[in-house]
Enzyme design. Structure first.
Site, PDB file in Angstrom:
ATOM      1  N   GLU A   7      66.545  43.796  65.643  1.00 63.27           N
ATOM      2  CA  GLU A   7      66.091  42.656  64.835  1.00 63.27           C
ATOM      3  C   GLU A   7      64.642  42.936  64.471  1.00 63.27           C
ATOM      4  O   GLU A   7      63.884  43.451  65.298  1.00 63.27           O
ATOM      5  CB  GLU A   7      66.226  41.372  65.660  1.00 63.27           C
ATOM      6  CG  GLU A   7      65.930  40.106  64.884  1.00 63.27           C
ATOM      7  CD  GLU A   7      66.293  38.850  65.685  1.00 63.27           C
ATOM      8  OE1 GLU A   7      67.417  38.787  66.232  1.00 63.27           O
ATOM      9  OE2 GLU A   7      65.444  37.954  65.761  1.00 63.27           O
ATOM     10  N   ARG A  39      67.090  22.623  70.836  1.00 71.33           N
ATOM     11  CA  ARG A  39      66.140  22.703  69.720  1.00 71.33           C
ATOM     12  C   ARG A  39      66.497  21.689  68.643  1.00 71.33           C
ATOM     13  O   ARG A  39      65.638  20.928  68.181  1.00 71.33           O
ATOM     14  CB  ARG A  39      66.119  24.118  69.144  1.00 71.33           C
ATOM     15  CG  ARG A  39      65.221  24.247  67.913  1.00 71.33           C
ATOM     16  CD  ARG A  39      64.970  25.692  67.500  1.00 71.33           C
ATOM     17  NE  ARG A  39      66.164  26.473  67.227  1.00 71.33           N
ATOM     18  CZ  ARG A  39      66.166  27.746  66.818  1.00 71.33           C
ATOM     19  NH1 ARG A  39      65.011  28.385  66.653  1.00 71.33           N
ATOM     20  NH2 ARG A  39      67.282  28.393  66.588  1.00 71.33           N
TER      21      ARG A  39
END
Ligand code: 3EB
Length: 358
Positions: free
Chosen positions: A344, A163
Site C-alpha cells: 500500500e 470509526r
C-alpha cells in the site's frame, strides 16, 4: 502585503538524528511519527515534549527506524486533552492518540478495539470543536493484528464500526467529506498480544475546508459493498488543502484495488504498477482543483508499506520504472487490511503556488 504562510511540511530522519536536533528546531515541530521495530523512542515524547506516535514497524530500505516529522510555523502551542497530545500553529493542529485496547472490556455488544476506535475519534472531534480546527485533513491509523478475527468479526471491521459510529455521533459526514487516511496493521506474524495491542492514530486538522478527492478507477471506500465488513471505511482517496501560498496534497493509502476488488493477488510487481496507476488517477483529479504548478508522480513524498520483505527489491525496481529514479520514499514492513494486498502506498506533496500576474 505579507500573506500568512504556513509552511506545513514533513521531513524524514532517524530517531537518533531527531534527538540530536536543537531545541529551537524541535520547537518548530508539530509532531513526529516514529516507525521502529523496537521501542527505544518511546522516550521521545517524554524527552522532547513533541507529540510523538510510535508504530512497531520495521523500516526496510535503510537504517532501522524513521521519523516522519511535521513542521508548523510561528509560535506553536501544545497541550493534552484526554489521551491526545497535540501541538498547533495558527492554521494547523497535529494530534496523536494511543489507546491500549486493554482499557476497554467487551460489553454492550462492542469489542475492545471498536470501543477504543470510537473513543479515539470522539476525543479527536471534541478537541477539534473546542479549539476550532474543525476540518480533519488526514488521519493515520495503526492497528495490531489487523486481519485477525475476534468476537466474530475481522479486527479491521471492528475498527470501521467504531470509526463510523464516532463520525456519526459527532455529526460528521461519512460520505463525501471524509479525511484522507491510511489504515495499516502490525504485529501479525509475531501474534503480539496484551500491552502491544495499542491503537495509534495521528491526525492533521485545520481551519479551512479541504477539497476531498475520489478516484474514478475505484468505488469510494464509503460505498464499498458489505463483503468487506458491516460498515464501510470512512476516508477519501485524497485531500487538498490550501494554506496561505501553499497547497498540500494528502494521498490516502492506495492499493491494487480497481472498483472494489483486489487485482493481481500474489503478484507484488503487478500490484505496485496498479497502485501507481491509481495514484496517477488521483493526481489527475487533484490537478483539476489545484492551482499552478500541477502535482506529478515525481514531486510526491512516498511511504510504501510492504507485507513481505522479500518483495522489496522488485517493488523498488517497479516504482523506479513507473515514477523515475529521483523520488523520495520510505519503505516499512506492514500488514494491509486485506490479506491479498501485498503493498500500500501513501504520498504527500507541498507546493508553493505560483503567483499569476494580472
Ligand atoms: C483501500 O483502498 C485500501 O480504512 O482508513 C486505504 C486507505 C485503505 C485508508 C482506511 C484503508 C483506509 O481500501 C485500504
Amino acid at each position: 502585503m505579507i500573506d500568512t504562510i504556513s509552511p506545513l511540511h514533513s521531513t524524514q530522519l532517524s530517531v537518533a538524528a531527531f534527538l540530536k536536533q536543537s531545541k529551537q528546531w524541535r520547537n518548530s515541530v508539530l509532531g513526529a511519527f516514529c516507525f521502529s521495530a523496537d521501542a527505544v523512542e518511546n522516550q521521545m515524547q517524554a524527552d522532547t515534549n513533541v507529540p510523538c506516535m510510535h508504530v512497531a514497524m520495521q523500516r526496510l530500505d535503510a537504517g532501522d527506524s524513521v521519523c516522519e516529522v511535521w513542521h508548523g510555523s510561528g509560535q506553536l502551542t501544545q497541550g493534552q486533552s484526554g489521551a491526545i497530545h497535540y501541538r498547533h500553529d495558527e492554521d494547523v493542529l497535529l494530534g496523536v492518540i494511543e489507546l491500549p485496547e486493554a482499557m476497554f472490556a467487551a460489553d454492550m455488544g462492542k469489542t475492545p478495539l471498536q470501543q477504543a476506535t470510537e473513543s479515539a475519534y470522539r476525543q479527536i472531534f471534541a478537541l477539534l470543536d473546542a479549539l476550532r480546527y474543525p476540518y480533519l485533513f488526514r488521519c493515520w491509523n495503526y492497528i495490531a493484528d489487523i486481519t485477525t478475527h475476534s468476537f466474530g468479526l475481522e479486527r479491521y471491521g471492528q475498527f470501521n464500526l467504531g470509526r463510523q459510529d464516532a463520525f456519526l455521533a459527532c455529526g460528521r459526514d461519512v460520505m463525501g467529506n471524509a479525511p484522507a487516511a491510511c489504515a495499516l496493521g502490525f504485529g501479525q506474524s509475531t501474534s503480539v498480544q496484551g500491552p502491544l495491542t495499542t491503537l495509534s492514530i495521528a491526525f492533521l486538522a485545520g481551519r479551512v475546508a479541504p477539497r476531498n478527492i475520489e478516484n474514478p478507477r475505484q468505488i469510494s471506500a464509503y460505498q464499498y459493498p458489505q463483503q468487506y465488513g458491516p460498515r464501510s471505511p470512512t476516508f477519501s482517496r485524497a485531500s487538498l488543502v490550501r494554506l496561505g501560498q501553499n497547497e498540500v496534497l494528502f494521498i490516502s493509502g492506495t492499493a491494487s484495488i480497481v472498483g472494489h476488488a483486489t487485482l493481481h493477488p500474489g503478484n507484488a510487481v503487478a500490484q505496485a504498477r496498479e497502485t501507481i496507476a491509481n495514484i496517477q488517477a488521483v493526481l489527475a483529479e487533484a490537478n483539476r482543483l489545484a492551482s499552478q504548478p500541477k502535482f506529478d508522480l515525481a514531486s510526491l513524498y512516498y511511504t510504501v508499506y510492504v507485507r513481505r520483505p522479500a518483495d522489496l527489491a522488485q517493488i523498488c525496481a517497479e516504482l523506479a520504472h513507473c515514477v523515475g529514479n529521483a523520488f523520495t520514499a520510505v519503505y516499512l514492513q506492514a500488514d494491509m487490511c486485506r490479506e491479498d494486498l501485498l503493498l500500500e502506498i501513501e504520498a504527500t506533496a507541498v507546493h508553493t503556488m505560483r503567483v499569476i500576474q494580472r
